[in-house]
Motif scaffolding. Structure first.
Motif, PDB file in Angstrom:
ATOM      1  N   ARG A 227       0.819  -1.204   0.000  1.00  0.00           N
ATOM      2  CA  ARG A 227       0.000   0.000   0.000  1.00  0.00           C
ATOM      3  C   ARG A 227       0.859   1.263   0.000  1.00  0.00           C
ATOM      4  N   ALA A 228       1.986   1.181   0.730  1.00  0.00           N
ATOM      5  CA  ALA A 228       2.887   2.344   0.709  1.00  0.00           C
ATOM      6  C   ALA A 228       3.466   2.567  -0.688  1.00  0.00           C
ATOM      7  N   ALA A 229       3.826   1.435  -1.361  1.00  0.00           N
ATOM      8  CA  ALA A 229       4.366   1.561  -2.723  1.00  0.00           C
ATOM      9  C   ALA A 229       3.294   2.108  -3.659  1.00  0.00           C
ATOM     10  N   GLU A 230       2.085   1.585  -3.519  1.00  0.00           N
ATOM     11  CA  GLU A 230       1.010   2.088  -4.372  1.00  0.00           C
ATOM     12  C   GLU A 230       0.749   3.564  -4.095  1.00  0.00           C
ATOM     13  N   GLU A 231       0.795   3.943  -2.822  1.00  0.00           N
ATOM     14  CA  GLU A 231       0.572   5.341  -2.484  1.00  0.00           C
ATOM     15  C   GLU A 231       1.678   6.218  -3.047  1.00  0.00           C
TER      16      GLU A 231
ATOM     17  N   ARG B  15       1.118   6.491  -6.763  1.00  0.00           N
ATOM     18  CA  ARG B  15       0.048   7.433  -7.040  1.00  0.00           C
ATOM     19  C   ARG B  15       0.505   8.867  -6.813  1.00  0.00           C
ATOM     20  N   ALA B  16       1.309   9.031  -5.748  1.00  0.00           N
ATOM     21  CA  ALA B  16       1.815  10.371  -5.486  1.00  0.00           C
ATOM     22  C   ALA B  16       2.744  10.838  -6.597  1.00  0.00           C
ATOM     23  N   ALA B  17       3.623   9.896  -7.071  1.00  0.00           N
ATOM     24  CA  ALA B  17       4.541  10.255  -8.155  1.00  0.00           C
ATOM     25  C   ALA B  17       3.780  10.571  -9.433  1.00  0.00           C
ATOM     26  N   ALA B  18       2.744   9.773  -9.729  1.00  0.00           N
ATOM     27  CA  ALA B  18       1.944  10.021 -10.927  1.00  0.00           C
ATOM     28  C   ALA B  18       1.227  11.360 -10.820  1.00  0.00           C
ATOM     29  N   ALA B  19       0.696  11.642  -9.635  1.00  0.00           N
ATOM     30  CA  ALA B  19       0.018  12.914  -9.439  1.00  0.00           C
ATOM     31  C   ALA B  19       0.995  14.071  -9.588  1.00  0.00           C
ATOM     32  N   ALA B  20       2.241  13.861  -9.057  1.00  0.00           N
ATOM     33  CA  ALA B  20       3.250  14.918  -9.175  1.00  0.00           C
ATOM     34  C   ALA B  20       3.641  15.133 -10.629  1.00  0.00           C
ATOM     35  N   ALA B  21       3.760  13.999 -11.415  1.00  0.00           N
ATOM     36  CA  ALA B  21       4.110  14.126 -12.828  1.00  0.00           C
ATOM     37  C   ALA B  21       3.017  14.849 -13.594  1.00  0.00           C
TER      38      ALA B  21
END
Length: 341
Positions: free
Chosen positions: A304-308, A311-317
């Motif tokens: 879940r931490a990796a998925e989070e 998701r955070a990296a994708a949102a940042a991109a």
């Protein structure tokens, strides 16, 4: 002075030592027998010298057994040869039974310097009872109350009311203690992992393995494990057999399949084949069940931490791309158009 002859009813004769004169007196009670409260008369007659003075006694005590009904009546019956006759009439009533003394004092005769007394203390009257003759053998009934006693209802029922009040108090105290006890017991957590840890700790406090219930301890530890797995992996329902459970979690990378296979094999032998298990071995199986839960939870958290993070990296991109696009649009809007002066 010559002496006078008294009438036949007089019975007392007194002489003076100085002159030799004599005073004659007599008394009569009429009637001589009366009932309580009935009036009767005492008549006293004296014959005294002509110039003598007679002082008649009275009864002044109103509480005496014999009382006067009216004042004494004195009648002077005129002169006789050498003296005179004087009569006193007493109207009386008696308030007791038996032969009663009338209680009069002495009559006093004063003649010059001579004083003589006529005694009347021996005058008596016979008083009879007004009750029937057979009342001497009559035993009266005991006295009754003026009004019957009426007890209030609460005086008859207060013991039952007291018992009911005591029972109500005990019931209230029991409910209060039970409610407070229920409040003190911590509710199991809603998070699957926290609930599993809570159940494992509760199972350890029961100390079933040390009490000779090793098989039951293993079965309960396995139930806690399966409850956790069903909460984390919806396909692994509680109704599945051990083989079906292994098939449901075969493709899940969070589950240590080899360790779970070994644990289920040992637990099924104990649960269904009635295989005996020692206390230390039961403890080892319980610790392994908790270790598998910890492994799945740790792996799940890492996933879940990796998925989070992804998701955070994708949102940042996406955010960077948006900002770059906005920056390029801003720059393009600032360039001069072709042909513009």
């Amino acid at each position: 002075m010559q002496s006078v002859q008294p009438p036949a009813s007089l019975d007392t004769t007194l002489f003076t030592r100085q002159t030799g004169s004599r005073v004659q007196a007599g008394k009569v009670v009429s009637p001589d027998t009366v009932e309580i409260g009935d009036p009767f008369r005492l008549i006293v007659t004296v014959v005294v010298p002509s110039d003598a003075r007679v002082e008649w006694p009275t009864i002044t005590d109103t509480t005496a057994v014999v009382v006067m009904r009216e004042p004494v009546k004195v009648i002077d019956q005129g002169g006789m040869t050498g003296g005179r006759r004087e009569r006193a009439e007493y109207t009386l009533s008696a308030w007791d039974i038996g032969a009663l003394p009338i209680g009069l004092g002495d009559a006093v005769v004063r003649y010059g310097n001579v004083t003589m007394r006529v005694p009347l203390a021996d005058a008596r009257v016979q008083v009879k009872s007004v009750l029937p003759g057979d009342t001497t053998l009559h035993v009266p009934k005991p006295a009754r109350d003026l009004f019957p006693r009426v007890d209030p209802w609460w005086e008859r029922w207060w013991p039952a009311l007291l018992v009911l009040a005591a029972l109500g108090l005990l019931w209230w105290l029991w409910r209060r203690r039970r409610r407070h006890g229920a409040e003190r017991v911590a509710a199991p957590p809603t998070d699957p992992y926290a609930r599993a840890v809570h159940e494992f700790e509760r199972l350890d406090r029961l100390a079933l393995a040390e009490a000779g219930e090793s098989g039951r301890y293993v079965a309960l530890a396995l139930d806690v494990l399966r409850l956790y797995v069903s909460a984390r992996i919806p396909e692994a329902t509680l109704s599945l057999t051990s083989a079906e459970l292994l098939g449901a979690v075969a493709d899940d990378p969070r589950v240590p399949r080899d360790r779970l296979v070994s644990l289920l094999a040992d637990a099924d032998g104990i649960k269904f084949a009635a295989r005996r298990v020692s206390t230390p071995r039961a403890r080892e199986i319980g610790a392994e069940a908790r270790a598998i839960v910890d492994h799945i939870e740790r792996t799940d958290r890492e996933r879940r931490a990796a998925e989070e993070a992804a998701r955070a990296a994708a949102a940042a991109a996406v955010e960077r791309e948006r900002k770059d696009a906005e920056e390029q649009a801003r720059r393009a809007s600032r360039r001069p158009r072709a042909g513009a002066r």
